[in-house]
Design a protein around this motif. Sequence first.
Motif, PDB file in Angstrom:
ATOM      1  N   ALA A 163       0.843  -1.190   0.000  1.00  0.00           N
ATOM      2  CA  ALA A 163       0.000   0.000   0.000  1.00  0.00           C
ATOM      3  C   ALA A 163       0.882   1.245   0.000  1.00  0.00           C
ATOM      4  O   ALA A 163       2.046   1.202   0.420  1.00  0.00           O
ATOM      5  N   VAL A 164       0.313   2.351  -0.465  1.00  0.00           N
ATOM      6  CA  VAL A 164       1.045   3.621  -0.523  1.00  0.00           C
ATOM      7  C   VAL A 164       0.125   4.748  -0.058  1.00  0.00           C
ATOM      8  O   VAL A 164      -1.043   4.814  -0.444  1.00  0.00           O
ATOM      9  N   LEU A 165       0.661   5.626   0.785  1.00  0.00           N
ATOM     10  CA  LEU A 165      -0.019   6.866   1.146  1.00  0.00           C
ATOM     11  C   LEU A 165       0.816   8.015   0.600  1.00  0.00           C
ATOM     12  O   LEU A 165       1.953   8.231   1.036  1.00  0.00           O
ATOM     13  N   GLY A 166       0.273   8.732  -0.383  1.00  0.00           N
ATOM     14  CA  GLY A 166       0.993   9.835  -1.005  1.00  0.00           C
ATOM     15  C   GLY A 166       0.423  11.171  -0.587  1.00  0.00           C
ATOM     16  O   GLY A 166      -0.790  11.308  -0.380  1.00  0.00           O
ATOM     17  N   GLU A 167       1.276  12.166  -0.468  1.00  0.00           N
ATOM     18  CA  GLU A 167       0.838  13.504  -0.092  1.00  0.00           C
ATOM     19  C   GLU A 167      -0.211  14.032  -1.071  1.00  0.00           C
ATOM     20  O   GLU A 167      -1.167  14.675  -0.667  1.00  0.00           O
ATOM     21  N   GLU A 168      -0.038  13.753  -2.350  1.00  0.00           N
ATOM     22  CA  GLU A 168      -0.950  14.299  -3.351  1.00  0.00           C
ATOM     23  C   GLU A 168      -2.047  13.317  -3.752  1.00  0.00           C
ATOM     24  O   GLU A 168      -3.189  13.705  -3.938  1.00  0.00           O
ATOM     25  N   GLY A 169      -1.714  12.044  -3.885  1.00  0.00           N
ATOM     26  CA  GLY A 169      -2.678  11.072  -4.384  1.00  0.00           C
ATOM     27  C   GLY A 169      -3.473  10.356  -3.316  1.00  0.00           C
ATOM     28  O   GLY A 169      -4.426   9.639  -3.625  1.00  0.00           O
ATOM     29  N   GLY A 170      -3.091  10.536  -2.054  1.00  0.00           N
ATOM     30  CA  GLY A 170      -3.809   9.898  -0.970  1.00  0.00           C
ATOM     31  C   GLY A 170      -3.506   8.416  -0.850  1.00  0.00           C
ATOM     32  O   GLY A 170      -2.479   7.924  -1.320  1.00  0.00           O
ATOM     33  N   GLN A 171      -4.432   7.688  -0.235  1.00  0.00           N
ATOM     34  CA  GLN A 171      -4.246   6.273   0.070  1.00  0.00           C
ATOM     35  C   GLN A 171      -4.515   5.401  -1.150  1.00  0.00           C
ATOM     36  O   GLN A 171      -5.521   5.555  -1.835  1.00  0.00           O
ATOM     37  N   GLN A 172      -3.594   4.477  -1.402  1.00  0.00           N
ATOM     38  CA  GLN A 172      -3.768   3.475  -2.439  1.00  0.00           C
ATOM     39  C   GLN A 172      -3.431   2.125  -1.826  1.00  0.00           C
ATOM     40  O   GLN A 172      -2.310   1.922  -1.366  1.00  0.00           O
ATOM     41  N   GLY A 173      -4.388   1.226  -1.807  1.00  0.00           N
ATOM     42  CA  GLY A 173      -4.205  -0.040  -1.124  1.00  0.00           C
ATOM     43  C   GLY A 173      -4.755   0.036   0.288  1.00  0.00           C
ATOM     44  O   GLY A 173      -5.193   1.092   0.756  1.00  0.00           O
ATOM     45  N   ALA A 174      -4.726  -1.075   0.991  1.00  0.00           N
ATOM     46  CA  ALA A 174      -5.304  -1.153   2.330  1.00  0.00           C
ATOM     47  C   ALA A 174      -4.515  -0.314   3.325  1.00  0.00           C
ATOM     48  O   ALA A 174      -3.315  -0.535   3.500  1.00  0.00           O
ATOM     49  N   PRO A 175      -5.152   0.648   3.991  1.00  0.00           N
ATOM     50  CA  PRO A 175      -4.422   1.515   4.938  1.00  0.00           C
ATOM     51  C   PRO A 175      -3.933   0.775   6.174  1.00  0.00           C
ATOM     52  O   PRO A 175      -3.006   1.235   6.840  1.00  0.00           O
ATOM     53  N   ASP A 176      -4.557  -0.365   6.490  1.00  0.00           N
ATOM     54  CA  ASP A 176      -4.150  -1.122   7.674  1.00  0.00           C
ATOM     55  C   ASP A 176      -3.290  -2.326   7.318  1.00  0.00           C
ATOM     56  O   ASP A 176      -3.115  -3.244   8.112  1.00  0.00           O
ATOM     57  N   GLY A 177      -2.745  -2.323   6.099  1.00  0.00           N
ATOM     58  CA  GLY A 177      -1.889  -3.419   5.674  1.00  0.00           C
ATOM     59  C   GLY A 177      -0.577  -3.439   6.435  1.00  0.00           C
ATOM     60  O   GLY A 177      -0.154  -2.443   7.029  1.00  0.00           O
ATOM     61  N   VAL A 178       0.082  -4.582   6.394  1.00  0.00           N
ATOM     62  CA  VAL A 178       1.356  -4.727   7.103  1.00  0.00           C
ATOM     63  C   VAL A 178       2.412  -3.813   6.503  1.00  0.00           C
ATOM     64  O   VAL A 178       3.242  -3.249   7.215  1.00  0.00           O
ATOM     65  N   ARG A 179       2.380  -3.640   5.180  1.00  0.00           N
ATOM     66  CA  ARG A 179       3.402  -2.837   4.497  1.00  0.00           C
ATOM     67  C   ARG A 179       2.750  -1.631   3.817  1.00  0.00           C
ATOM     68  O   ARG A 179       1.902  -1.785   2.943  1.00  0.00           O
ATOM     69  N   GLN A 180       3.161  -0.450   4.238  1.00  0.00           N
ATOM     70  CA  GLN A 180       2.652   0.780   3.645  1.00  0.00           C
ATOM     71  C   GLN A 180       3.787   1.771   3.462  1.00  0.00           C
ATOM     72  O   GLN A 180       4.561   2.035   4.381  1.00  0.00           O
ATOM     73  N   TRP A 181       3.889   2.331   2.270  1.00  0.00           N
ATOM     74  CA  TRP A 181       4.882   3.354   1.967  1.00  0.00           C
ATOM     75  C   TRP A 181       4.267   4.730   2.150  1.00  0.00           C
ATOM     76  O   TRP A 181       3.125   4.969   1.757  1.00  0.00           O
ATOM     77  N   LEU A 182       5.023   5.640   2.746  1.00  0.00           N
ATOM     78  CA  LEU A 182       4.596   7.023   2.977  1.00  0.00           C
ATOM     79  C   LEU A 182       5.447   7.920   2.083  1.00  0.00           C
ATOM     80  O   LEU A 182       6.682   7.921   2.191  1.00  0.00           O
ATOM     81  N   VAL A 183       4.797   8.693   1.229  1.00  0.00           N
ATOM     82  CA  VAL A 183       5.521   9.448   0.199  1.00  0.00           C
ATOM     83  C   VAL A 183       5.155  10.930   0.254  1.00  0.00           C
ATOM     84  O   VAL A 183       3.982  11.295   0.127  1.00  0.00           O
ATOM     85  N   ASP A 184       6.149  11.763   0.456  1.00  0.00           N
ATOM     86  CA  ASP A 184       6.006  13.212   0.305  1.00  0.00           C
ATOM     87  C   ASP A 184       6.938  13.606  -0.844  1.00  0.00           C
ATOM     88  O   ASP A 184       8.152  13.684  -0.670  1.00  0.00           O
ATOM     89  N   PRO A 185       6.389  13.836  -2.040  1.00  0.00           N
ATOM     90  CA  PRO A 185       7.235  14.016  -3.220  1.00  0.00           C
ATOM     91  C   PRO A 185       7.991  15.324  -3.276  1.00  0.00           C
ATOM     92  O   PRO A 185       8.991  15.443  -4.001  1.00  0.00           O
ATOM     93  N   LEU A 186       7.520  16.313  -2.516  1.00  0.00           N
ATOM     94  CA  LEU A 186       8.189  17.620  -2.511  1.00  0.00           C
ATOM     95  C   LEU A 186       7.885  18.304  -1.191  1.00  0.00           C
ATOM     96  O   LEU A 186       6.882  19.011  -1.046  1.00  0.00           O
ATOM     97  N   CYS A 187       8.731  18.084  -0.213  1.00  0.00           N
ATOM     98  CA  CYS A 187       8.576  18.684   1.105  1.00  0.00           C
ATOM     99  C   CYS A 187       9.234  20.057   1.071  1.00  0.00           C
ATOM    100  O   CYS A 187      10.456  20.159   0.912  1.00  0.00           O
ATOM    101  N   GLY A 188       8.412  21.092   1.182  1.00  0.00           N
ATOM    102  CA  GLY A 188       8.916  22.452   1.039  1.00  0.00           C
ATOM    103  C   GLY A 188       8.388  23.098  -0.232  1.00  0.00           C
ATOM    104  O   GLY A 188       9.107  23.843  -0.901  1.00  0.00           O
ATOM    105  N   THR A 189       7.127  22.815  -0.557  1.00  0.00           N
ATOM    106  CA  THR A 189       6.556  23.328  -1.810  1.00  0.00           C
ATOM    107  C   THR A 189       6.582  24.847  -1.885  1.00  0.00           C
ATOM    108  O   THR A 189       6.869  25.425  -2.938  1.00  0.00           O
ATOM    109  N   LEU A 190       6.299  25.518  -0.767  1.00  0.00           N
ATOM    110  CA  LEU A 190       6.322  26.979  -0.794  1.00  0.00           C
ATOM    111  C   LEU A 190       7.719  27.492  -1.100  1.00  0.00           C
ATOM    112  O   LEU A 190       7.891  28.421  -1.902  1.00  0.00           O
TER     113      LEU A 190
END
Length: 264
Positions: A67-94
């Motif tokens: 599963a993946v939780l992206g800053e822009e695209g939100g949750q993809q896959g089961a949020p309570d899964g054993v394996r989940q990737w957390l993605v912030d593609p551009l921290c510091g947009t401003l």
Amino acid sequence: MIDSYASSDDAAVAIAGARAGADVVRAMYGQRLNRIDKGSGDFATAADVEAERTILGVIRAARPDDAVLGEEGGQQGAPDGVRQWLVDPLCGTLNYAVGNMLVAVNVALRDGAAAVADPFSREVFFTDGETAWVRHDGADDALLTPSPATRLVDVNLDPPFPNAPGFRAVELLARPEFVERFRPRVVSTTLALAWVAAGKRAAYVTDGSGLSRSVHFAAGIALCRAAGCVITGIDGAPIGEAGRGLVVAADDETHGLLMSMMRS
């Protein structure tokens, strides 16, 4: 491309994803980019969206069942899964939108490997969940070694402030004992956490809640934990899903000094 590690290594996936995102961020830097309004003064740019798309492509190719939780695209896959990737593609947009290069790309496997890429220095700070290193093009990987020697402390002044009025980060900067011992900096991207792990900063302080599961902070926290930093909430308690803020210090003495200032 996953390099230097076996394809089964989660650290390699994190590094490859962060590097791919950083390539996009660097390539689109300086372009006139439309802002995508996200409400409450927050926004994304086409660089955020494209970098996330590229990172997710790397993760899906290597770990199609995760599963993946992206800053822009939100949750993809089961949020309570054993394996989940957390993605912030551009921290510091401003920062990025106004031509400031203090930005980062974050990729973290929840409770596992993580990578923070600086698109402009081309450094990648990464961990396998146990040890932390920094990689620079053409150089050998170097262990991250926290140190309080710089006396520089980054304080995040961005809202929200869920623990106000009991805690206001800006008030810490006005304390005489703070300026006697430390020098303040305000970076407001994950680079600040990576720099604590690398010995470029003595500490980092921010308000907030649930930061250990945040796409903005998970990768940096993983780096600091693996590097041996002292990590608690602003109340001195262990961080967790319900934790209050974040204090990351290079050593026990620095952490203790900051906690005493905040408590008083």
